[in-house]
Design a protein around this motif. Structure first.
Motif, short mmCIF file in Angstrom:
data_model
loop_
_atom_site.label_atom_id
_atom_site.label_comp_id
_atom_site.label_asym_id
_atom_site.label_seq_id
_atom_site.Cartn_x
_atom_site.Cartn_y
_atom_site.Cartn_z
N LEU A 169 0.81 -1.21 0.00
CA LEU A 169 0.00 0.00 0.00
C LEU A 169 0.85 1.27 0.00
CD1 LEU A 169 -2.73 -1.08 2.60
CD2 LEU A 169 -3.05 -0.78 0.13
N LYS A 170 2.07 1.19 0.50
CA LYS A 170 2.93 2.37 0.57
C LYS A 170 3.47 2.82 -0.79
CE LYS A 170 4.72 1.34 5.22
NZ LYS A 170 5.92 0.92 5.99
N GLU A 171 3.29 2.00 -1.80
CA GLU A 171 3.88 2.31 -3.11
C GLU A 171 3.43 3.64 -3.68
OE1 GLU A 171 3.16 -0.94 -5.72
OE2 GLU A 171 4.44 -2.35 -4.60
N GLY A 172 2.21 4.07 -3.36
CA GLY A 172 1.73 5.35 -3.89
C GLY A 172 2.01 6.53 -2.99
N PHE A 173 2.84 6.32 -1.94
CA PHE A 173 3.05 7.37 -0.94
C PHE A 173 4.51 7.81 -0.85
CE2 PHE A 173 -0.86 5.38 0.33
CZ PHE A 173 -1.63 6.39 0.89
N LEU A 174 4.66 9.01 -0.30
CA LEU A 174 5.96 9.53 0.08
C LEU A 174 6.02 9.56 1.61
CD1 LEU A 174 6.19 12.65 -2.28
CD2 LEU A 174 7.44 10.49 -2.54
N LEU A 175 7.18 9.21 2.18
CA LEU A 175 7.36 9.32 3.62
C LEU A 175 8.05 10.64 3.92
CD1 LEU A 175 7.26 8.23 6.50
CD2 LEU A 175 9.44 7.06 6.04
N GLU A 176 7.34 11.51 4.61
CA GLU A 176 7.89 12.80 5.00
C GLU A 176 8.32 12.72 6.45
OE1 GLU A 176 4.84 15.66 4.22
OE2 GLU A 176 5.18 15.66 2.05
N LYS A 177 9.64 12.81 6.68
CA LYS A 177 10.14 12.65 8.04
C LYS A 177 11.47 13.35 8.20
CE LYS A 177 11.07 9.04 11.49
NZ LYS A 177 11.06 7.58 11.76
N ASP A 178 11.53 14.23 9.17
CA ASP A 178 12.77 14.90 9.52
C ASP A 178 13.47 14.05 10.57
OD1 ASP A 178 14.77 16.54 10.68
OD2 ASP A 178 13.71 18.33 9.97
N GLN A 179 14.53 13.38 10.18
CA GLN A 179 15.21 12.44 11.08
C GLN A 179 15.75 13.12 12.34
OE1 GLN A 179 15.11 9.27 10.70
NE2 GLN A 179 14.33 9.17 8.60
N THR A 180 15.95 14.42 12.26
CA THR A 180 16.50 15.14 13.41
C THR A 180 15.43 15.48 14.44
OG1 THR A 180 18.19 16.11 11.98
CG2 THR A 180 17.83 17.17 14.13
N TYR A 181 14.27 15.89 13.96
CA TYR A 181 13.25 16.41 14.87
C TYR A 181 12.01 15.51 15.01
CZ TYR A 181 15.99 20.68 14.23
OH TYR A 181 17.01 21.60 14.18
N GLN A 182 11.81 14.58 14.11
CA GLN A 182 10.60 13.75 14.15
C GLN A 182 10.90 12.30 14.48
OE1 GLN A 182 9.10 15.03 10.08
NE2 GLN A 182 7.14 14.95 11.19
N GLU A 183 10.19 11.76 15.46
CA GLU A 183 10.30 10.34 15.77
C GLU A 183 9.35 9.52 14.89
OE1 GLU A 183 9.64 9.60 19.87
OE2 GLU A 183 11.34 10.80 20.55
N VAL A 184 8.24 10.14 14.51
CA VAL A 184 7.23 9.46 13.68
C VAL A 184 7.00 10.28 12.43
CG1 VAL A 184 4.88 8.56 13.59
CG2 VAL A 184 6.14 8.54 15.77
N GLY A 185 7.18 9.65 11.27
CA GLY A 185 6.98 10.33 10.00
C GLY A 185 5.56 10.20 9.49
N ASN A 186 5.26 10.88 8.36
CA ASN A 186 3.93 10.87 7.76
C ASN A 186 3.99 10.38 6.32
OD1 ASN A 186 2.13 12.27 9.86
ND2 ASN A 186 3.81 13.73 9.65
N TYR A 187 3.03 9.52 5.98
CA TYR A 187 2.90 9.07 4.59
C TYR A 187 1.88 9.97 3.89
CZ TYR A 187 5.44 4.83 5.79
OH TYR A 187 6.42 3.94 6.19
N VAL A 188 2.31 10.58 2.78
CA VAL A 188 1.46 11.48 2.00
C VAL A 188 1.35 10.93 0.58
CG1 VAL A 188 1.16 13.83 1.13
CG2 VAL A 188 2.21 13.45 3.38
N TRP A 189 0.11 10.88 0.06
CA TRP A 189 -0.11 10.44 -1.31
C TRP A 189 0.71 11.31 -2.25
CZ3 TRP A 189 -1.80 6.17 -3.28
CH2 TRP A 189 -2.30 6.11 -4.58
#
Length: 331
Positions: free
Chosen positions: A157-177
């Motif tokens: 299901l993740k194939e249509g998404f981008l993972l937006e995550k700042d490795q420095t400030y975010q522990e949990v990233g967001n999947y955006v279509w």
């Protein structure tokens, strides 16, 4: 009937050896039913009356009262212990056969009806801990068998998404279509969605215009009159924020969890229909969702469902492991 009006109370001189033996035998019964217990109580009171009238009883009968009564009472208590042990054995067999709910029910019954049988209570507590260990082991087995399948489903299901995550400030990233990335959607009004790595879904209403409308909620509806609404999110500069660029205003309101779930489910259920979106605030504004935006929400909802299942199973498994460690430390 008042015991003081009984024949034996009024005529203690009629008490003989056979009467005493019969009464004591009845009193010593191991039955725990309410009916027998009431009878025992009355028989006990009669016995007290006998003791008050010992001057009318010969020496042989007195010996029977003094020595036989404690023996028979002990026999009655021993009978209750036997009953409790039989039920404990039944619970143990249920546990060994994997009938865990039935075993727990039987142990709970023992706790209620045989509180005075201390050794059975102790063994019942130990058996209950073994039952809980077995339940937790079942949870771990279930999660271990299903988690790999859910993870495979999530990767697809993740194939249509981008993972937006700042490795420095975010522990949990967001999947955006992919088609709803901010770079591709400037200068337009639309409904966008995203889901974080734990399966928590967020709905956002984006307004773009020459003048602000200060919207705080949205209402979606279909042609047949069905509708759903979000909760109101007041301006706070966070979940509801505005900014201006080249004279135009952009407003973004985020609805998390229950605050937007009704609208999410409505769009998911009516994705094949025409859906009207009304922005509500100081001024109203209306758009119709594009097919691309509806498709993005459907895909996000599907991914959120699977990611949430995975997160719940991981949490449930961890709790089961922790519970087993605690229970085994008590065995």
């Amino acid at each position: 009937m008042n015991d003081k009006n009984s024949y034996f109370y009024q005529n203690p001189d009629k008490v003989n050896k056979e009467t005493i033996l019969l009464l004591l035998l009845l009193y010593s019964t191991g039955s725990s039913s309410e009916h027998i217990l009431v009878k025992k109580e009355r028989l006990y009171r009669i016995f007290v009356y006998f003791c008050r009238s010992l001057q009318n009883i010969n020496i042989m009968n007195k010996l029977i009262l003094y020595f036989l009564f404690p023996v028979l009472i002990f026999t009655g208590c021993n009978s209750r212990e036997k009953e409790a042990n039989i039920r404990l054995q039944n619970a143990r067999q249920m546990y060994e056969q994997g009938e865990l709910n039935a075993a727990k029910s039987e142990i709970d019954s023992l706790r209620t009806h045989y509180k005075d049988v201390v050794n059975v209570q102790r063994e019942g507590l130990e058996l209950m801990r073994l039952v809980e260990v077995k339940e937790c082991e079942g949870i771990i087995t279930f999660c271990d068998s299903l988690l790999p399948l859910k993870r495979m489903e999530a990767e697809e299901l993740k194939e249509g998404f981008l993972l937006e995550k700042d490795q420095t400030y975010q522990e949990v990233g967001n999947y955006v279509w992919k088609l709803q990335s901010i770079e591709r959607n400037v200068m337009r009004c639309y409904i966008r969605s995203r889901v974080n790595e734990r399966g928590e879904m967020f709905l956002e209403s984006v307004f773009f215009g020459s003048r602000p409308i200060n919207h705080t909620s949205i209402r979606v509806s279909s042609d047949d009159g069905q509708f759903a609404e979000t909760e109101t999110i007041p301006f706070d500069g966070g979940l509801n924020y505005h900014f201006k660029d080249l004279g135009n205003t952009t407003e973004v309101v985020t609805y998390s969890g229950d605050k937007g779930v009704d609208v999410v489910k409505f769009i998911y259920a009516h994705a094949g229909e025409c859906i009207k979106v009304e922005y509500r605030g100081d001024k109203s504004y209306t758009i119709y969702m594009t097919d691309a935006d509806k498709k993005a929400l459907v895909a996000t909802y599907d991914l959120a469902t699977v990611l949430n299942d995975i997160d719940n199973m991981i949490t449930r498994r961890a709790k089961a492991v922790q519970r087993i460690e605690y229970l085994k430390s008590k065995l």
